[in-house]
Design a protein around this motif. Structure first.
Motif, PDB file in Angstrom:
ATOM      1  N   THR A 140       0.834  -1.208   0.000  1.00  0.00           N
ATOM      2  CA  THR A 140       0.000   0.000   0.000  1.00  0.00           C
ATOM      3  C   THR A 140       0.865   1.253   0.000  1.00  0.00           C
ATOM      4  OG1 THR A 140      -1.784  -1.149   1.142  1.00  0.00           O
ATOM      5  CG2 THR A 140      -1.795   1.248   1.262  1.00  0.00           C
ATOM      6  N   ASP A 141       1.868   1.302   0.861  1.00  0.00           N
ATOM      7  CA  ASP A 141       2.762   2.462   0.916  1.00  0.00           C
ATOM      8  C   ASP A 141       3.489   2.674  -0.416  1.00  0.00           C
ATOM      9  OD1 ASP A 141       2.007   2.896   3.526  1.00  0.00           O
ATOM     10  OD2 ASP A 141       3.887   2.173   4.417  1.00  0.00           O
ATOM     11  N   GLU A 142       3.948   1.595  -1.028  1.00  0.00           N
ATOM     12  CA  GLU A 142       4.657   1.704  -2.309  1.00  0.00           C
ATOM     13  C   GLU A 142       3.736   2.236  -3.403  1.00  0.00           C
ATOM     14  OE1 GLU A 142       7.936   1.333  -3.088  1.00  0.00           O
ATOM     15  OE2 GLU A 142       8.283   1.114  -0.946  1.00  0.00           O
ATOM     16  N   ILE A 143       2.497   1.817  -3.393  1.00  0.00           N
ATOM     17  CA  ILE A 143       1.533   2.331  -4.380  1.00  0.00           C
ATOM     18  C   ILE A 143       1.334   3.829  -4.172  1.00  0.00           C
ATOM     19  CG2 ILE A 143      -0.911   2.300  -5.066  1.00  0.00           C
ATOM     20  CD1 ILE A 143      -0.815  -0.769  -4.513  1.00  0.00           C
ATOM     21  N   ILE A 144       1.144   4.217  -2.935  1.00  0.00           N
ATOM     22  CA  ILE A 144       0.926   5.635  -2.626  1.00  0.00           C
ATOM     23  C   ILE A 144       2.147   6.458  -3.029  1.00  0.00           C
ATOM     24  CG2 ILE A 144       0.662   7.276  -0.715  1.00  0.00           C
ATOM     25  CD1 ILE A 144      -1.120   5.108   0.641  1.00  0.00           C
ATOM     26  N   LEU A 145       3.336   6.008  -2.651  1.00  0.00           N
ATOM     27  CA  LEU A 145       4.555   6.746  -2.976  1.00  0.00           C
ATOM     28  C   LEU A 145       4.801   6.809  -4.481  1.00  0.00           C
ATOM     29  CD1 LEU A 145       6.944   5.465  -0.158  1.00  0.00           C
ATOM     30  CD2 LEU A 145       6.024   7.790  -0.419  1.00  0.00           C
ATOM     31  N   SER A 146       4.536   5.725  -5.185  1.00  0.00           N
ATOM     32  CA  SER A 146       4.810   5.694  -6.626  1.00  0.00           C
ATOM     33  C   SER A 146       3.879   6.611  -7.412  1.00  0.00           C
ATOM     34  CB  SER A 146       4.726   4.266  -7.165  1.00  0.00           C
ATOM     35  OG  SER A 146       3.381   3.822  -7.185  1.00  0.00           O
ATOM     36  N   THR A 147       2.764   6.995  -6.792  1.00  0.00           N
ATOM     37  CA  THR A 147       1.844   7.927  -7.471  1.00  0.00           C
ATOM     38  C   THR A 147       2.046   9.358  -6.977  1.00  0.00           C
ATOM     39  OG1 THR A 147       0.095   7.537  -5.843  1.00  0.00           O
ATOM     40  CG2 THR A 147       0.097   6.136  -7.817  1.00  0.00           C
ATOM     41  N   GLY A 148       3.071   9.549  -6.139  1.00  0.00           N
ATOM     42  CA  GLY A 148       3.335  10.888  -5.612  1.00  0.00           C
ATOM     43  C   GLY A 148       2.427  11.256  -4.460  1.00  0.00           C
ATOM     44  N   GLY A 149       1.853  10.268  -3.842  1.00  0.00           N
ATOM     45  CA  GLY A 149       0.933  10.517  -2.733  1.00  0.00           C
ATOM     46  C   GLY A 149       1.631  10.629  -1.397  1.00  0.00           C
ATOM     47  N   ASP A 150       0.831  10.685  -0.358  1.00  0.00           N
ATOM     48  CA  ASP A 150       1.328  10.855   1.008  1.00  0.00           C
ATOM     49  C   ASP A 150       0.939   9.641   1.850  1.00  0.00           C
ATOM     50  OD1 ASP A 150       2.120  11.726   3.500  1.00  0.00           O
ATOM     51  OD2 ASP A 150       0.481  13.168   3.725  1.00  0.00           O
ATOM     52  N   PRO A 151       1.926   8.811   2.222  1.00  0.00           N
ATOM     53  CA  PRO A 151       1.616   7.615   3.015  1.00  0.00           C
ATOM     54  C   PRO A 151       0.977   7.936   4.369  1.00  0.00           C
ATOM     55  CG  PRO A 151       3.903   7.565   2.273  1.00  0.00           C
ATOM     56  CD  PRO A 151       3.342   8.898   1.902  1.00  0.00           C
ATOM     57  N   LEU A 152       1.303   9.099   4.930  1.00  0.00           N
ATOM     58  CA  LEU A 152       0.718   9.452   6.229  1.00  0.00           C
ATOM     59  C   LEU A 152      -0.782   9.693   6.134  1.00  0.00           C
ATOM     60  CD1 LEU A 152       3.491  11.767   7.714  1.00  0.00           C
ATOM     61  CD2 LEU A 152       3.008   9.372   8.257  1.00  0.00           C
ATOM     62  N   SER A 153      -1.217  10.278   5.022  1.00  0.00           N
ATOM     63  CA  SER A 153      -2.657  10.529   4.859  1.00  0.00           C
ATOM     64  C   SER A 153      -3.341   9.344   4.186  1.00  0.00           C
ATOM     65  CB  SER A 153      -2.890  11.789   4.026  1.00  0.00           C
ATOM     66  OG  SER A 153      -2.518  11.564   2.669  1.00  0.00           O
ATOM     67  N   GLY A 154      -2.542   8.485   3.551  1.00  0.00           N
ATOM     68  CA  GLY A 154      -3.116   7.349   2.846  1.00  0.00           C
ATOM     69  C   GLY A 154      -3.676   7.712   1.484  1.00  0.00           C
ATOM     70  N   GLN A 155      -3.371   8.900   0.998  1.00  0.00           N
ATOM     71  CA  GLN A 155      -3.892   9.370  -0.282  1.00  0.00           C
ATOM     72  C   GLN A 155      -2.857   9.186  -1.380  1.00  0.00           C
ATOM     73  OE1 GLN A 155      -7.095  10.633  -0.791  1.00  0.00           O
ATOM     74  NE2 GLN A 155      -7.373   9.867   1.285  1.00  0.00           N
ATOM     75  N   THR A 156      -3.312   8.667  -2.510  1.00  0.00           N
ATOM     76  CA  THR A 156      -2.428   8.583  -3.673  1.00  0.00           C
ATOM     77  C   THR A 156      -2.301   9.963  -4.286  1.00  0.00           C
ATOM     78  OG1 THR A 156      -4.308   7.995  -5.075  1.00  0.00           O
ATOM     79  CG2 THR A 156      -2.997   6.175  -4.212  1.00  0.00           C
ATOM     80  N   GLY A 157      -1.290  10.119  -5.126  1.00  0.00           N
ATOM     81  CA  GLY A 157      -1.070  11.408  -5.783  1.00  0.00           C
ATOM     82  C   GLY A 157      -1.842  11.525  -7.072  1.00  0.00           C
ATOM     83  N   GLY A 158      -1.635  12.612  -7.750  1.00  0.00           N
ATOM     84  CA  GLY A 158      -2.303  12.840  -9.029  1.00  0.00           C
ATOM     85  C   GLY A 158      -2.920  14.216  -9.061  1.00  0.00           C
ATOM     86  N   ASP A 159      -3.287  14.656 -10.274  1.00  0.00           N
ATOM     87  CA  ASP A 159      -3.837  15.997 -10.447  1.00  0.00           C
ATOM     88  C   ASP A 159      -5.291  16.088 -10.008  1.00  0.00           C
ATOM     89  OD1 ASP A 159      -1.430  16.744 -11.520  1.00  0.00           O
ATOM     90  OD2 ASP A 159      -2.040  16.303 -13.578  1.00  0.00           O
TER      91      ASP A 159
END
Length: 145
Positions: A115-134
């Motif tokens: 889960t953390d790797e998915i979040i990080l690879s999308t530019g997200g924030d592991p602390l909030s649990g949110q994936t990144g993206g526009d």
């Protein structure tokens, strides 16, 4: 972007991890406790008595013999209590708990890390649990008609 790996590579690594776990002190203690259980005649006699009473209880339940079923269940409770009081049985049960805890811990670590790797690879924030993206909205599903 990071390199992708094949399913086979993942399975190979999982097999290596399984071998490591099988060599752990928890698993070694479990195997030793199991051997002690097998060698202990009192334990084996109680296990056989429990199996016999369980079969009798199944038959009593099948033939609606409620009084007999209650007697068998009471007897089973007493036999199980007697079995649980034997130190080698207590050690065996504790070793089962420790092996299960180790396996559960490994499952949680793997799940959390993926889960953390998915979040990080999308530019997200592991602390909030949110994936990144526009776009903050990840997916919209039209209502059923």
């Amino acid at each position: 972007m990071s390199e992708t790996v094949s399913r086979k590579e993942i399975i190979d690594q999982a097999e290596k991890l399984a071998k490591l776990i099988a060599q752990s002190k928890e698993v070694e203690f479990f195997k030793q406790a199991e051997q002690q259980i097998k060698k202990n005649q009192k334990v084996q006699n109680l296990i056989n008595a429990i199996k016999f009473k369980q079969k009798q209880a199944v038959h009593a339940e099948h033939y609606d013999k409620n009084k007999a079923l209650q007697d068998f269940e009471k007897s089973l409770d007493e036999l199980n209590r007697e079995l649980d009081e034997i130190p080698v049985v207590q050690e065996f049960k504790q070793s089962q708990v420790e092996v299960n805890d180790l396996l559960q811990m490994m499952t949680n670590i793997i799940s959390n890390k993926v889960t953390d790797e998915i979040i990080l690879s999308t530019g997200g924030d592991p602390l909030s649990g949110q994936t990144g993206g526009d776009n903050p909205i990840t997916c919209t599903v039209p209502p059923n008609k």
